[in-house]
Design an enzyme around this catalytic site. Structure first.
Site, PDB file in Angstrom:
ATOM      1  N   GLY A  12       0.828  -1.194   0.000  1.00 44.78           N
ATOM      2  CA  GLY A  12       0.000   0.000   0.000  1.00 44.78           C
ATOM      3  C   GLY A  12       0.860   1.241   0.000  1.00 44.78           C
ATOM      4  O   GLY A  12       1.990   1.225  -0.476  1.00 44.78           O
ATOM      5  N   CYS A  13       0.338   2.312   0.530  1.00 48.50           N
ATOM      6  CA  CYS A  13       1.085   3.568   0.609  1.00 48.50           C
ATOM      7  C   CYS A  13       2.403   3.322   1.330  1.00 48.50           C
ATOM      8  O   CYS A  13       2.432   2.767   2.420  1.00 48.50           O
ATOM      9  CB  CYS A  13       0.265   4.628   1.341  1.00 48.50           C
ATOM     10  SG  CYS A  13       1.155   6.186   1.534  1.00 48.50           S
TER      11      CYS A  13
END
Length: 160
Positions: A12-13
């Site tokens: 993810g981020c």
């Protein structure tokens, strides 16, 4: 100190994942960037389109005498939701996919065994969909992304 090794993870981020790995004893550096796509030298804006094929990743340099690759995988599994396809929290797109990018056959074997262990332990309500693929060219993210949360005084909070 022994010769450093590299490990690369997409979870993810990359901001929160970078923080998680920086806190591990034996990790010498954690660098955010992009990997797995088809555009040379992508920018953040390029990757955000979802058309380059890159994932936001953290490249970890570590001392294998102080921390094992398997220990790093445990941090990886614990720092994101590996059961959601191309999504982490509010972030959606292939650039946020759950991925382990291995650098050699030994890492591939350890990553595969770790995924099987975590899957059979039923720690998540849904099946793990994390891809395990060979590492390709790593492109360092822009400087403003490096230690992003630390620069904002948020490096002590890590949210999965």
């Amino acid at each position: 100190m022994s010769q450093l090794e590299k490990a690369t993870f997409g979870a993810g981020c990359f901001w929160g994942v970078e923080v998680a790995f920086r806190q591990v004893p034996g990790v010498v550096s954690a660098t955010v960037g992009y990997l797995g796509g088809n555009l040379p030298n992508p920018t953040y804006e390029d990757v955000c389109t979802g058309r380059t094929g890159h994932a936001e990743v953290v490249e970890v340099s570590y001392d294998p005498e102080r921390v094992s690759y398997d220990d790093l995988l445990n941090v990886f599994w614990s720092s994101h939701a590996p059961t959601t396809l191309n999504r982490q929290g509010p972030d959606r797109g292939t650039q946020y996919r759950s991925a382990i990018f291995y650098h050699n056959e030994a890492q591939k074997a350890v990553a595969t065994a770790s995924k099987e262990r975590w899957s059979s332990a039923k720690r998540f309500a849904n099946p793990i969909i994390t891809e395990i693929t060979p590492a390709s060219a790593f492109y360092r993210g822009e400087e403003y992304h490096q230690r992003y949360l630390e620069k904002r005084g948020l490096a002590s909070c890590h949210v999965r």
